[in-house]
Enzyme design. Structure first.
Site, PDB file in Angstrom:
ATOM      1  CB  CYS A  97       4.095-108.368 -79.714  1.00 25.72           C
ATOM      2  SG  CYS A  97       3.374-106.820 -80.340  1.00 25.72           S
ATOM      3  CG  HIS A 147       0.349-108.757 -82.000  1.00 24.36           C
ATOM      4  ND1 HIS A 147       0.489-109.274 -80.820  1.00 24.36           N
ATOM      5  CD2 HIS A 147       0.279-110.137 -81.576  1.00 24.36           C
ATOM      6  CE1 HIS A 147       1.198-109.941 -80.278  1.00 24.36           C
ATOM      7  NE2 HIS A 147       0.694-110.897 -81.673  1.00 24.36           N
ATOM      8  CG  HIS A 159       2.926-114.321 -80.590  1.00 32.72           C
ATOM      9  ND1 HIS A 159       1.550-113.646 -80.203  1.00 32.72           N
ATOM     10  CD2 HIS A 159       2.585-115.224 -80.425  1.00 32.72           C
ATOM     11  CE1 HIS A 159       0.507-114.402 -80.903  1.00 32.72           C
ATOM     12  NE2 HIS A 159       0.805-115.602 -80.345  1.00 32.72           N
TER      13      HIS A 159
END
Length: 188
Positions: A97, A147, A159
């Site tokens: 990510c 994240h 993502h």
């Protein structure tokens, strides 16, 4: 400054079985800080430390390593839809990510930090009602982001994710499992 000749795994420790924390791309500049037993402790141009095999080093950095290849970070991120998730990955053969965010900004000629928490720290907060496509959303526990995703608008994000059933770069509605975590919105 040195560089690497080929795609090179950067390890957390000077061992082949140590965690891959990021990757170096051919021609990317690195500073060698230490060397021992065939390993070099390096620091990337964006300040990321790690270990690579000394044999991976070779030559001067490519002066064009940060030249733009995309007009906007989101343009590059969309080009990576479907790429498999890989912890520490930064290429079209595997990406995580924060690597997706890092490489997308890099493709637009901007050098940003490597990890989600560092990217959040480097950003400027924007309110949820001010979000624009291309802004960023981080998720994490109370203390730290772990994240990150591009905001697309309309509740959608882009993502790289590694959750049950999904192991790739994807565009989707912001999943419930992310919404229940600490959420920050910002711009780099």
């Amino acid at each position: 400054m040195s560089s690497v000749l080929a795609l090179t795994a950067v390890r957390a420790e000077p061992r082949d079985d140590a965690e891959q924390v990021t990757q170096l791309l051919p021609g990317e500049p690195v500073t060698v800080e230490d060397a021992r037993d065939g390993w070099a402790r390096i620091r990337t141009a964006y300040g990321y430390p790690g270990w690579i095999r000394e044999s991976a080093l070779g030559g001067a950095a490519d002066p064009a390593w940060l030249e733009p290849s995309a007009a906007e970070p989101l343009e590059h991120a969309r080009a990576l839809l479907g790429v498999p998730y890989l912890w520490g990955g930064m290429t079209s053969t595997g990406i995580d990510c924060s690597g997706l965010v890092h490489m997308s900004f890099r493709a637009a000629g901007r050098l940003v930090p490597r990890d989600a928490d560092q990217q959040e720290d480097a950003g400027t907060a924007v309110g949820p009602d001010e979000l624009q496509p291309g802004d960023l959303v981080t998720y994490g526990d109370i203390n730290r982001a772990d994240h990150i995703a591009f905001w697309l608008g309309g509740g959608r994000i882009l993502h790289a994710t590694d959750r049950e059933g999904v192991h790739r770069v994807i565009e989707e509605l912001e999943p419930d499992y992310l919404r229940v975590r600490r959420r920050q919105t910002f711009r780099l």
